[in-house]
Write a protein that holds these residues in place. Sequence first.
Motif, PDB file in Angstrom:
ATOM      1  N   LEU A 134       0.847  -1.190   0.000  1.00 37.82           N
ATOM      2  CA  LEU A 134       0.000   0.000   0.000  1.00 37.82           C
ATOM      3  C   LEU A 134       0.881   1.237   0.000  1.00 37.82           C
ATOM      4  O   LEU A 134       1.831   1.337   0.779  1.00 37.82           O
ATOM      5  N   HIS A 135       0.565   2.167  -0.874  1.00 32.63           N
ATOM      6  CA  HIS A 135       1.335   3.404  -1.018  1.00 32.63           C
ATOM      7  C   HIS A 135       0.395   4.566  -0.715  1.00 32.63           C
ATOM      8  O   HIS A 135      -0.657   4.696  -1.347  1.00 32.63           O
ATOM      9  N   THR A 150      -4.939   5.862  -1.227  1.00 34.08           N
ATOM     10  CA  THR A 150      -4.035   4.721  -1.089  1.00 34.08           C
ATOM     11  C   THR A 150      -3.970   3.980  -2.420  1.00 34.08           C
ATOM     12  O   THR A 150      -5.016   3.702  -3.028  1.00 34.08           O
ATOM     13  N   PHE A 151      -2.758   3.657  -2.854  1.00 28.58           N
ATOM     14  CA  PHE A 151      -2.563   2.923  -4.101  1.00 28.58           C
ATOM     15  C   PHE A 151      -2.038   1.531  -3.785  1.00 28.58           C
ATOM     16  O   PHE A 151      -1.018   1.379  -3.110  1.00 28.58           O
ATOM     17  N   LEU A 152      -2.763   0.522  -4.244  1.00 31.01           N
ATOM     18  CA  LEU A 152      -2.329  -0.867  -4.110  1.00 31.01           C
ATOM     19  C   LEU A 152      -1.509  -1.229  -5.340  1.00 31.01           C
ATOM     20  O   LEU A 152      -2.061  -1.435  -6.421  1.00 31.01           O
ATOM     21  N   GLU A 155      -1.922  -4.603  -7.667  1.00 27.65           N
ATOM     22  CA  GLU A 155      -3.182  -4.722  -8.405  1.00 27.65           C
ATOM     23  C   GLU A 155      -3.517  -3.468  -9.203  1.00 27.65           C
ATOM     24  O   GLU A 155      -4.464  -3.469  -9.988  1.00 27.65           O
ATOM     25  N   GLY A 156      -2.764  -2.401  -8.984  1.00 27.63           N
ATOM     26  CA  GLY A 156      -3.044  -1.148  -9.696  1.00 27.63           C
ATOM     27  C   GLY A 156      -4.363  -0.512  -9.291  1.00 27.63           C
ATOM     28  O   GLY A 156      -5.024   0.137 -10.102  1.00 27.63           O
ATOM     29  N   ILE A 157      -4.751  -0.678  -8.016  1.00 32.63           N
ATOM     30  CA  ILE A 157      -6.025  -0.128  -7.549  1.00 32.63           C
ATOM     31  C   ILE A 157      -5.766   1.151  -6.756  1.00 32.63           C
ATOM     32  O   ILE A 157      -4.977   1.159  -5.814  1.00 32.63           O
ATOM     33  N   LEU A 158      -6.430   2.221  -7.150  1.00 35.91           N
ATOM     34  CA  LEU A 158      -6.391   3.470  -6.404  1.00 35.91           C
ATOM     35  C   LEU A 158      -7.641   3.563  -5.546  1.00 35.91           C
ATOM     36  O   LEU A 158      -8.755   3.674  -6.053  1.00 35.91           O
ATOM     37  N   ILE A 212      -2.628   3.024 -12.905  1.00 34.13           N
ATOM     38  CA  ILE A 212      -3.929   2.785 -12.296  1.00 34.13           C
ATOM     39  C   ILE A 212      -4.782   1.901 -13.212  1.00 34.13           C
ATOM     40  O   ILE A 212      -5.032   2.239 -14.364  1.00 34.13           O
ATOM     41  N   ARG A 213      -5.241   0.777 -12.667  1.00 37.49           N
ATOM     42  CA  ARG A 213      -6.091  -0.127 -13.429  1.00 37.49           C
ATOM     43  C   ARG A 213      -7.542  -0.122 -12.943  1.00 37.49           C
ATOM     44  O   ARG A 213      -8.458  -0.434 -13.710  1.00 37.49           O
ATOM     45  N   LEU A 214      -7.732   0.230 -11.686  1.00 38.75           N
ATOM     46  CA  LEU A 214      -9.069   0.395 -11.124  1.00 38.75           C
ATOM     47  C   LEU A 214      -9.053   1.589 -10.189  1.00 38.75           C
ATOM     48  O   LEU A 214      -8.042   1.840  -9.517  1.00 38.75           O
ATOM     49  N   ILE A 215     -10.158   2.316 -10.138  1.00 32.66           N
ATOM     50  CA  ILE A 215     -10.324   3.375  -9.138  1.00 32.66           C
ATOM     51  C   ILE A 215     -11.501   2.995  -8.261  1.00 32.66           C
ATOM     52  O   ILE A 215     -12.619   2.815  -8.740  1.00 32.66           O
ATOM     53  N   ALA A 216     -11.219   2.867  -6.963  1.00 33.77           N
ATOM     54  CA  ALA A 216     -12.227   2.445  -5.991  1.00 33.77           C
ATOM     55  C   ALA A 216     -12.511   3.607  -5.043  1.00 33.77           C
ATOM     56  O   ALA A 216     -11.801   3.795  -4.052  1.00 33.77           O
TER      57      ALA A 216
END
Length: 391
Positions: A134-135, A150-152, A155-158, A212-216
């Motif tokens: 986690l970043h 937070t950026f995972l 998995e490229g999830i923001l 980024i592959r997903l934005i949550a």
Amino acid sequence: MHYQIASGVFWVGALDQDRRLFDSLIPLPDGTSYNAYLVKGSHKTALIDTVDPSKTEILINNLEDIPHIDYVISHHAEQDHSGSLPVIMDRYPECQLLCSEKAREMLLDLLDIPAGRIRVVADGESLSLGNKTLHFIYTPWVHWPETMVTFLEEEGILFSCDFFGSHLATTDIMQDGNHSVLEAAKRYFAEIMMPFRHIIQKNLQKLASLNIRLIAPSHGPVHVNPRGILDAYAGWSSGNVKNLVIIPFVTMHESTRMLVDWLTEELVSRNIPVEQFNLTVSDPGRLAMALLDAATVIIGTPTMLAGPHPLAAYAAVVANALRPPTRFIGIIGSYGWGGKTVETLRALLSNMRAEFFDPILVQGKPKAGHRDEISRLAELIRKKHISAGLI
């Protein structure tokens, strides 16, 4: 209900389909959601945000098979995200609360959380959960000063908190940029994010290097196509306006409506689109979205108790708070014996960095000569739009 959005990543939040007002102010025609996310690493588990206190029981039920949580991450101290933190921290006494430096004091002020269980994470700091990293990135004033995302990395999830959110309650958690989601996101931006356009541009730059592959977000569906919402935010925060005039108005005895209709006719005849908003019935969210786009705003109001009608004054207060990129502002309306309608509205619009046209206020019912004044105003608007490169 919980929903897997990626390997080891689950939506565990709550839908609020019946809520119709947010902050006792913002209409919610489609309800909203309070999104919390569980990230299971090979060694550690993190819960990202919680839910509104009214939905705490739903969050607890979604976590019923989770025996251990190491970290709870608070992106934003507002209660719809952090209001369930005390219950979660009681349920998981081993967990540590992670937040930004400014969020720490705000959480201590707002919630009954032991100070010793809060750890501040720095802007740019990373945290390993084992096979997941986690970043943390500070994104202040989106839309409070303490917010972060937070950026995972794997998995490229923001996990973006209110950034890129929408008030939209749907069981279809994963969305691929369809019109209804972007419309809800634009409404959300206009109502909440518009005053912070300039700093949002800077925060977008901070995210530009991420894959980024997903934005949550914390409200609304997960964006499966992040490029669509990223591009939309870049446009909405740019301050660019359109060849559009909006006319929020109130009328009591139809005199102001006559002026509004005349101006609409004159503008349309000059190929300038117009949107009228009768403030007694209009959706405030639609007006906010129009404020984001319109080059010119004309407020129509009768005089009431020597000042503008309260609904016109309210519209001015809201516009002043939202600070839209409006280029030109005008005031038209009517009065019976006098008053300070113009002076009052100008004072209520003190934050607006726009050019004000000379007002047109008529006594009683508009006469034929007033149509000529309205025509001249329409022509002036056309010339201003041309000079601004909008036509």
